[in-house]
Design an enzyme around this catalytic site. Structure first.
Site, mmCIF file in Angstrom:
data_model
loop_
_atom_site.group_PDB
_atom_site.id
_atom_site.type_symbol
_atom_site.label_atom_id
_atom_site.label_comp_id
_atom_site.label_asym_id
_atom_site.label_seq_id
_atom_site.Cartn_x
_atom_site.Cartn_y
_atom_site.Cartn_z
ATOM 1 N N CYS A 1 0.927 -1.134 -0.002
ATOM 2 C CA CYS A 1 0.007 0.126 -0.034
ATOM 3 C C CYS A 1 0.937 1.290 -0.089
ATOM 4 C CB CYS A 1 -1.214 0.007 1.193
ATOM 5 S SG CYS A 1 -0.182 -0.041 2.817
ATOM 6 N N TRP A 2 0.468 2.062 0.623
ATOM 7 C CA TRP A 2 1.408 3.868 0.476
ATOM 8 C C TRP A 2 2.628 3.511 1.142
ATOM 9 C CZ3 TRP A 2 2.667 7.659 -1.950
ATOM 10 C CH2 TRP A 2 3.147 8.758 -1.248
#
Length: 350
Positions: free
Chosen positions: A95-96
């Site tokens: 993810c981020w």
């Protein structure tokens, strides 16, 4: 435990079956690991909603809503997009920043029995590795630049040579742009980050022990900027010049740029910006040829009055070593094959 990677080539050689980007569709569209599929655990609106609650109401309420949305979306992905995978499947998730979104999704996959792992630091780690590769460290590749006036079919020659097994780096293909003021392509250009991802992936796939043929470009292709490490390698590259007559170049460009030349209004609009550089009289002459429908005439005039002078000026500014010259009689299929053979011979000696 999340998996860490020491370098960009190490990350590209991860060995997992699938890379899954669980960020929102907007984040994925801007840039992602090459080949990663997007299975967002929060879509664009959901991510914005959770973020707003976190800031305006409370982190607890945001996490509670986020958890419900993440597990609901993850369940849908498992039931639909991932249902065909067998028990030995090994996905790599990010993810981020390698936090709750990827951690929660990976936990669910692991509970099923799949051997899922998370990239430590997520997308931010990936971008740091890309930046180090393209901005900080010198490239390990030995570049040879294919040079020559506009219309000498350098991009087509790269394709022919690639099919012959020569290592090439097609910057215009990666940037989705033909590299000139009139070079826009359908679909537009990727974001700068996406361009750099594609570029880094292409470079890491090349063998540093063999020369890499690249088209001589400026530091920008359309709106995309060449990163410093690549630009430094290109400025230091040996060069092979492709030469062709103005007649052959005109014939080639009329075919290659037919979409641009057929759009008279759009062509006039683009060329109008050159009045301050080439003068009203010159540009008005181009416009008259456009109105007359003389595609070959305006193409030749643009080369003689704009592109060729600009090339000669740029060449004086970069004192590059030329290791060979190729005289292309024609720029059709057989002519390109003949020129490619000569270029290939020069590369063997470079």
């Amino acid at each position: 435990m999340a998996i860490s990677f020491a370098s960009l080539p190490d990350l590209y050689a991860h060995g997992f079956d699938t890379v899954i980007d669980v960020r929102s569709p907007a984040e994925h569209a801007e840039d992602h690991l090459p080949g990663a599929i997007n299975l967002p655990v929060l879509d664009n609106d959901e991510r914005a909603r959770v973020g707003t609650i976190y800031v305006q109401e409370s982190p607890f309420l945001a996490r509670k809503l986020g958890a419900a949305l993440v597990f609901r979306n993850a369940a849908n992905a498992i039931e639909q997009s991932l249902s065909h995978h067998e028990g030995g499947w090994r996905p790599l998730v990010y993810c981020w920043r390698g936090g709750q979104r990827s951690g929660s999704f990976t936990w669910m996959l692991q509970q099923i029995g799949w051997r899922a792992e998370v990239i430590e630091g997520g997308y931010r780690t990936y971008r740091r590795l890309v930046n180090r590769y393209l901005y900080d460290d010198p490239l390990p590749h030995r570049m040879v630049a294919l040079d020559g006036f506009t219309g000498t079919a350098k991009t087509d020659l790269l394709q022919v040579l690639h099919e012959r097994g020569v290592q090439v780096l097609d910057l215009e293909g990666l940037a989705n742009h033909r590299g000139s003021m009139l070079g826009a392509m359908p679909g537009g250009q990727p974001s700068q980050k996406a361009f750099e991802s594609a570029l880094a992936g292409a470079l890491c796939a090349l063998d540093p022990a063999r020369p890499v043929l690249i088209e001589a470009e400026s530091s920008k292709i359309g709106e995309r900027i060449l990163p410093p490490s690549l630009w430094a390698a290109m400025k230091a590259a040996l060069r092979i010049e492709v030469q062709a007559s103005i007649e052959a170049r005109t014939e080639y460009l009329v075919q290659a740029y037919d979409d641009i030349l057929s759009d008279a209004a759009g062509l006039r609009e683009r060329l109008g910006y050159l009045r301050q550089h080439r003068g009203h009289e010159v540009v008005d002459g181009w416009f008259a040829l456009i109105v007359a429908g003389d595609k070959a005439g305006v193409t030749r005039a643009l080369m003689e009055q704009h592109y060729d002078p600009a090339y000669l000026k740029s060449r004086k500014a970069h004192d590059a070593q030329v290791i060979g010259q190729v005289q292309a009689g024609r720029l059709d299929g057989p002519g390109l094959e003949t020129a490619a053979s000569q270029i290939e011979d020069m590369l063997h000696k470079a």
